[in-house]
Design a protein around this motif. Sequence first.
Motif, PDB file in Angstrom:
ATOM      1  N   ARG A 110      15.890   7.277  13.999  1.00 39.16           N
ATOM      2  CA  ARG A 110      16.578   5.987  14.110  1.00 39.16           C
ATOM      3  C   ARG A 110      17.728   5.896  13.117  1.00 39.16           C
ATOM      4  O   ARG A 110      18.856   5.549  13.476  1.00 39.16           O
ATOM      5  N   MET A 111      17.446   6.212  11.865  1.00 35.86           N
ATOM      6  CA  MET A 111      18.479   6.115  10.841  1.00 35.86           C
ATOM      7  C   MET A 111      19.596   7.135  11.062  1.00 35.86           C
ATOM      8  O   MET A 111      20.776   6.830  10.876  1.00 35.86           O
ATOM      9  N   VAL A 162      24.789  13.224  12.047  1.00 33.58           N
ATOM     10  CA  VAL A 162      24.769  12.964  10.609  1.00 33.58           C
ATOM     11  C   VAL A 162      23.356  12.523  10.255  1.00 33.58           C
ATOM     12  O   VAL A 162      22.797  11.623  10.889  1.00 33.58           O
ATOM     13  N   ILE A 163      22.782  13.133   9.249  1.00 28.30           N
ATOM     14  CA  ILE A 163      21.387  12.853   8.910  1.00 28.30           C
ATOM     15  C   ILE A 163      21.299  11.665   7.963  1.00 28.30           C
ATOM     16  O   ILE A 163      22.167  11.454   7.108  1.00 28.30           O
ATOM     17  N   ALA A 164      20.241  10.875   8.123  1.00 26.31           N
ATOM     18  CA  ALA A 164      19.959   9.750   7.221  1.00 26.31           C
ATOM     19  C   ALA A 164      18.462   9.491   7.233  1.00 26.31           C
ATOM     20  O   ALA A 164      17.776   9.762   8.219  1.00 26.31           O
ATOM     21  N   GLY A 165      17.950   8.977   6.131  1.00 31.05           N
ATOM     22  CA  GLY A 165      16.519   8.700   6.025  1.00 31.05           C
ATOM     23  C   GLY A 165      15.724   9.817   5.398  1.00 31.05           C
ATOM     24  O   GLY A 165      14.487   9.763   5.386  1.00 31.05           O
ATOM     25  N   VAL A 166      16.398  10.815   4.865  1.00 30.50           N
ATOM     26  CA  VAL A 166      15.687  11.961   4.281  1.00 30.50           C
ATOM     27  C   VAL A 166      14.864  11.536   3.068  1.00 30.50           C
ATOM     28  O   VAL A 166      13.701  11.914   2.924  1.00 30.50           O
ATOM     29  N   GLU A 167      15.453  10.745   2.208  1.00 29.05           N
ATOM     30  CA  GLU A 167      14.738  10.290   1.012  1.00 29.05           C
ATOM     31  C   GLU A 167      13.522   9.449   1.405  1.00 29.05           C
ATOM     32  O   GLU A 167      12.459   9.555   0.807  1.00 29.05           O
ATOM     33  N   GLU A 226      18.150   0.435   8.097  1.00 27.39           N
ATOM     34  CA  GLU A 226      19.278   0.539   9.027  1.00 27.39           C
ATOM     35  C   GLU A 226      20.606   0.345   8.302  1.00 27.39           C
ATOM     36  O   GLU A 226      21.596   1.028   8.605  1.00 27.39           O
ATOM     37  N   LYS A 227      20.641  -0.553   7.342  1.00 28.25           N
ATOM     38  CA  LYS A 227      21.853  -0.735   6.543  1.00 28.25           C
ATOM     39  C   LYS A 227      22.142   0.520   5.717  1.00 28.25           C
ATOM     40  O   LYS A 227      23.300   0.931   5.555  1.00 28.25           O
ATOM     41  N   ASP A 228      21.092   1.122   5.192  1.00 26.86           N
ATOM     42  CA  ASP A 228      21.263   2.345   4.408  1.00 26.86           C
ATOM     43  C   ASP A 228      21.818   3.462   5.282  1.00 26.86           C
ATOM     44  O   ASP A 228      22.604   4.307   4.825  1.00 26.86           O
ATOM     45  N   ALA A 229      21.430   3.468   6.554  1.00 30.02           N
ATOM     46  CA  ALA A 229      21.941   4.469   7.489  1.00 30.02           C
ATOM     47  C   ALA A 229      23.424   4.259   7.761  1.00 30.02           C
ATOM     48  O   ALA A 229      24.190   5.217   7.905  1.00 30.02           O
ATOM     49  N   VAL A 230      23.846   2.997   7.850  1.00 30.42           N
ATOM     50  CA  VAL A 230      25.274   2.697   8.011  1.00 30.42           C
ATOM     51  C   VAL A 230      26.060   3.272   6.840  1.00 30.42           C
ATOM     52  O   VAL A 230      27.103   3.905   7.010  1.00 30.42           O
ATOM     53  N   ARG A 231      25.538   3.074   5.635  1.00 33.96           N
ATOM     54  CA  ARG A 231      26.202   3.594   4.446  1.00 33.96           C
ATOM     55  C   ARG A 231      26.243   5.121   4.460  1.00 33.96           C
ATOM     56  O   ARG A 231      27.255   5.729   4.080  1.00 33.96           O
ATOM     57  N   ALA A 232      25.153   5.760   4.893  1.00 31.58           N
ATOM     58  CA  ALA A 232      25.126   7.222   4.962  1.00 31.58           C
ATOM     59  C   ALA A 232      26.172   7.755   5.926  1.00 31.58           C
ATOM     60  O   ALA A 232      26.692   8.862   5.742  1.00 31.58           O
TER      61      ALA A 232
END
Length: 276
Positions: A98-99, A41-46, A136-142
Amino acid sequence: MKPDITRILYDDVGFEDITTKALIPPDLEIEAEIICKEDGVIAGVELADNIFKEFLIKTSIKRYDGDHVSAGDVVMTLQGDARSIITVERTALNLLMRMSGIASLTSKLVKDVKGVNKNVILAGTRKTTPGLQFFEKDAVRAGGGDTHRYRLDDAVLIKDNHIAVVGSVKGAVERAKNYVSFTKKIEIEVESSADALEAAASGADIVMFDNMSPEEVQNVLEELENAGLREKVLIEVSGGINPGNILEYAEKGVDVISTGYITHSAKALDLSLEVL
């Protein structure tokens, strides 16, 4: 978050990228793409997009935060100054990897726990990397999880050391209720059924069972039910929860499972940047 991103970036660059400046002529334009090398699952794109745009690199996003990706998928394409792209490549990829690792692990565990308890919430904790907490919290939400507290001012969370200083569960809850705004929830960490009953009776919004075994959790839930207090509070379990035992806790009917495992033990998702 620009100051944080700038600090992270220049910690890596230093005064200049001497390799890139030695090898690549100025004003050379290139195209590149960021590619997934494994499923997840991808996160951190923005975040990565903002880093590249800060260096006037044109981007085209192909996969967004929270998207499931497969090996070979293109996450983003880039066009711009070759020196800039190659200089910021590693920092952008490190944050993305990481994210995305956190989002991938969170997504898997959310799916697992929802399979046995469709109403349970999987949440992170504050066991995050200093300086990267927000990301890292934003990644949890993603990944479909709940962020829990971002910072200490988000909500009251009374822990064992607070209780030890105050002297009692009831006293700690009462002091918190007298101090904070009505808009702030009050959560308290307990390690026994007696403390759980006292916390619920004292008006806590959330009672966290800390480091209890699944059997102990079941027993305390039954005691709260018998006392007519179960429906008055949200029940969270935390402490030592990992993929090997998380389903045992989900099966008990708790409201929230929080675990630092999804942030401190997530494996980075493998991504690469390739010049076309």
